[in-house]
Design an enzyme around this catalytic site. Structure first.
Site, short mmCIF file in Angstrom:
data_model
loop_
_atom_site.label_atom_id
_atom_site.label_comp_id
_atom_site.label_asym_id
_atom_site.label_seq_id
_atom_site.Cartn_x
_atom_site.Cartn_y
_atom_site.Cartn_z
N SER A 1 -0.83 -20.63 19.63
CA SER A 1 -1.38 -19.60 20.51
C SER A 1 -2.67 -19.07 19.92
O SER A 1 -2.93 -19.21 18.72
CB SER A 1 -0.39 -18.44 20.70
OG SER A 1 -0.21 -17.71 19.50
N ARG B 1 -5.61 -15.60 20.35
CA ARG B 1 -5.78 -14.25 20.89
C ARG B 1 -7.17 -13.74 20.56
O ARG B 1 -7.80 -14.16 19.59
CB ARG B 1 -4.72 -13.31 20.32
CG ARG B 1 -4.86 -12.98 18.86
CD ARG B 1 -3.58 -13.16 18.12
NE ARG B 1 -3.37 -14.56 17.82
CZ ARG B 1 -2.27 -15.04 17.26
NH1 ARG B 1 -1.29 -14.24 16.97
NH2 ARG B 1 -2.16 -16.32 17.01
N HIS C 1 -11.20 -19.90 7.85
CA HIS C 1 -9.84 -20.42 7.73
C HIS C 1 -8.90 -19.23 7.86
O HIS C 1 -9.02 -18.26 7.10
CB HIS C 1 -9.65 -21.13 6.39
CG HIS C 1 -8.29 -21.74 6.25
ND1 HIS C 1 -7.78 -22.14 5.03
CD2 HIS C 1 -7.33 -22.01 7.15
CE1 HIS C 1 -6.57 -22.62 5.19
NE2 HIS C 1 -6.27 -22.56 6.49
N ASP C 2 -7.98 -19.27 8.79
CA ASP C 2 -7.16 -18.09 9.07
C ASP C 2 -6.41 -17.60 7.84
O ASP C 2 -6.19 -16.39 7.69
CB ASP C 2 -6.21 -18.33 10.24
CG ASP C 2 -5.34 -19.58 10.11
OD1 ASP C 2 -5.32 -20.20 9.04
OD2 ASP C 2 -4.68 -19.93 11.11
N THR C 3 -6.06 -18.50 6.93
CA THR C 3 -5.39 -18.04 5.71
C THR C 3 -6.35 -17.26 4.82
O THR C 3 -5.94 -16.28 4.18
CB THR C 3 -4.80 -19.23 4.94
OG1 THR C 3 -3.96 -19.98 5.81
CG2 THR C 3 -3.97 -18.74 3.76
N THR D 1 3.10 -20.85 11.73
CA THR D 1 3.45 -22.25 11.98
C THR D 1 3.54 -23.00 10.66
O THR D 1 4.48 -23.77 10.41
CB THR D 1 2.38 -22.90 12.88
OG1 THR D 1 2.28 -22.14 14.09
CG2 THR D 1 2.75 -24.33 13.20
N ASN E 1 0.94 -25.70 0.67
CA ASN E 1 1.43 -25.67 2.05
C ASN E 1 2.93 -25.93 2.08
O ASN E 1 3.42 -26.88 1.47
CB ASN E 1 0.75 -26.76 2.88
CG ASN E 1 -0.65 -26.41 3.31
OD1 ASN E 1 -1.39 -25.81 2.53
ND2 ASN E 1 -1.01 -26.77 4.51
N GLY F 1 2.98 -13.74 11.34
CA GLY F 1 4.09 -13.61 12.26
C GLY F 1 5.45 -13.62 11.59
O GLY F 1 6.38 -12.93 12.01
#
Length: 502
Positions: free
Chosen positions: A15, A17, A241-243, A265, A302, A416
């Site tokens: 997803s 946002r 990078h979202d991390t 995820t 990871n 999340g």
């Protein structure tokens, strides 16, 4: 300072946002508010034997979110973060060549082994410092050698940079995301052009590098008109990078050595360091050294993450017998603890669930192959997933501390997965450390904090950014409980798993 109203585009593999943030720093005026303006689904799109991202659709949804935000007030800045590794190719006219592949596409099967026949694993690690993942950008590009797309390519843009290019017309690559590609020299913080050429990747396609906090550019006149924005709205490079953005949003105290779990995820589990750890022990343990904001290193590994659980939920829904996640987690909390533990990083769990190859059946088969008790209902299967994740977190946090020569005081879980109370408590139990859970939107928070600093908010360093998160967000603390034999579970898993990683 006057409040800044910022747009955080935060894209995940399932997803995306657009978040509106209001940021203000000052005596009695601290604000770090997030409001979801627009949320939209995302998924790989199968075409024939290949799996692609609908990046044009993502761009459409980003524009829709920005348009909604613009209707209700001024927008002072825009930042984009997403998952790493995947990219689009531009031709000499600056047009996208085809749809970007998903990293879960099978075209990279066996490619890593071919590359490591040309350049040794030790040499690759000495340059890039990266964990061996079979879908890293370098392997995707090697898989594309000889293709019409790669032969026509003038530029490679990672997905946040591609979306930023469509907003501004400016080409570049933000360093935290570039560091995940297998084409980045972690010591010099430049492209590893020599490595690229040795494996047949034209280094000319690698774009100029930029730092988090640099202005990518202003929105183009066409974008400004389409969104009803003024033309002086900047797009700012964040930890794209979202991390990298999520680690900025970890509300850690400056006097504690913390481990982080960016849980979604994927689960990214590791430490924030000042310099990379490039020892043979780190390579053998398959740890990665990725770039962070302000020149830091994200020393991490990871772990498969909540992908496995979400794929089970999807499979059950498609079978017409879906179950509520809250109900399943409540039942899992009452299921026998550590009854079935599996290698959550087993390669068989990497691919999306399909009607003929569903995730729940894969987990059952993995338990059977490992000699573990086979989960006999959904509650025990979900408990097996969560116990196995907590066990992987335990192993990773401990190994990271040993390799870096640090003693971890506390584990921060953000993203999340921080809302999964059972998983957070099991993580505290497994690690034997306090777990602080939250915020769930750490990536979006890190995104806007870097933007705010670039726009002259009084946030001089990471410590100040994290202090603002602590002052404005509540956390949930989970103390470790005794009673479960995690050592025995670890030994059991070590004796049965085949040692492979995704």
């Amino acid at each position: 300072m006057s409040p800044l109203r910022l747009a955080a585009v935060d894209l995940g593999a399932t997803s995306g946002r657009v978040m509106e943030a209001v940021v203000s720093v000052g005596t009695g005026a601290d604000r770090l508010d997030l409001t979801e303006v627009h949320r939209f689904p995302n998924a790989g799109v199968p075409i024939g034997e290949s799996l692609y991202w609908d990046v044009v659709g993502l761009h459409r949804e980003v524009l829709a979110g920005l348009r909604t935000m613009a209707r209700s007030g001024p927008v002072h800045g825009i930042g984009i973060d997403s998952w790493a590794i995947d990219y689009g190719l531009l031709d000499r006219d600056g047009s996208l060549i085809g749809n970007p592949h998903s990293h879960r596409d099978r075209r990279t099967d066996g490619v890593a082994g071919q590359v490591l026949e040309q350049v040794s694993a030790e040499e690759v690690y000495a340059v890039t410092g990266l964990q061996q993942l079979p879908f890293t950008t370098i392997y995707q590009l090697v898989a594309s050698r000889g293709s019409a797309a790669l032969e026509a390519a003038e530029t490679m843009l990672l997905l946040p940079d591609l979306l930023g290019y469509w907003l501004t017309g400016e080409i570049g690559a933000e360093r935290t995301n570039a560091s995940t590609t297998g084409l980045f020299d972690v010591r010099s913080r430049t492209w590893a052009s020599g490595l690229a050429e040795r494996v047949g990747i034209p280094s000319a396609i690698l774009p100029p590098l930029r730092e988090p906090g640099e202005r990518v550019g202003w929105v183009t006149p066409a974008v400004a008109v389409g969104l009803d924005l003024p033309q002086d709205v900047p797009v700012i490079a964040v930890g794209s990078h979202d991390t990298a953005s999520a680690v900025v949003g970890v509300p850690a105290a400056q006097d504690q050595t913390f481990a982080y779990i960016s849980s979604g995820t994927w689960s990214l589990v590791g430490l924030e360091l000042e310099r990379p750890v490039l020892t043979e022990a780190a390579r053998a343990a398959d740890f990665t050294n990725e770039g962070g904001v302000d020149g830091t290193i994200r020393f991490l590994r990871n772990v498969m993450g909540l992908w496995v659980l979400s794929e089970c939920l999807r499979a059950w829904h498609e079978q017409g017998s879906g179950a509520d996640l809250g109900t399943l987690l409540a039942a899992a909390a009452d299921a026998p603890a550590l009854r079935t533990v599996i290698d959550i990083n087993d390669p068989s769990l990497l691919r999306p669930s399909t009607p003929g190859d569903r995730m729940p059946e894969r987990l059952v088969e993995l338990a059977r192959r490992s000699g573990e008790p086979v989960p006999d209902d959904r509650a025990t299967l979900v408990r097996s997933i969560l116990d196995s994740l907590a066990l992987a977190y335990r192993r990773t946090v401990r190994t990271a501390g040993q390799l870096a020569g640090l003693t971890v005081d506390v584990v921060h879980v953000v993203g999340g997965g921080s809302q999964n109370e059972l998983l957070c408590q099991l993580t505290a139990d497994a690690c034997g450390l306090p777990v602080l859970a939250g915020p769930s939107e750490a990536a979006a928070l890190g995104n806007v904090l870097v933007q705010a600093r670039a726009l002259h908010a009084d946030l001089p360093d990471l410590a100040a950014m994290r202090a603002l998160v602590r002052r404005t967000h509540s956390l949930r603390r989970h103390e470790p409980r005794s009673g479960l034999d995690w050592d025995a579970a670890e030994s059991r898993l070590a004796s049965t798993k085949d040692g492979s990683t995704p």
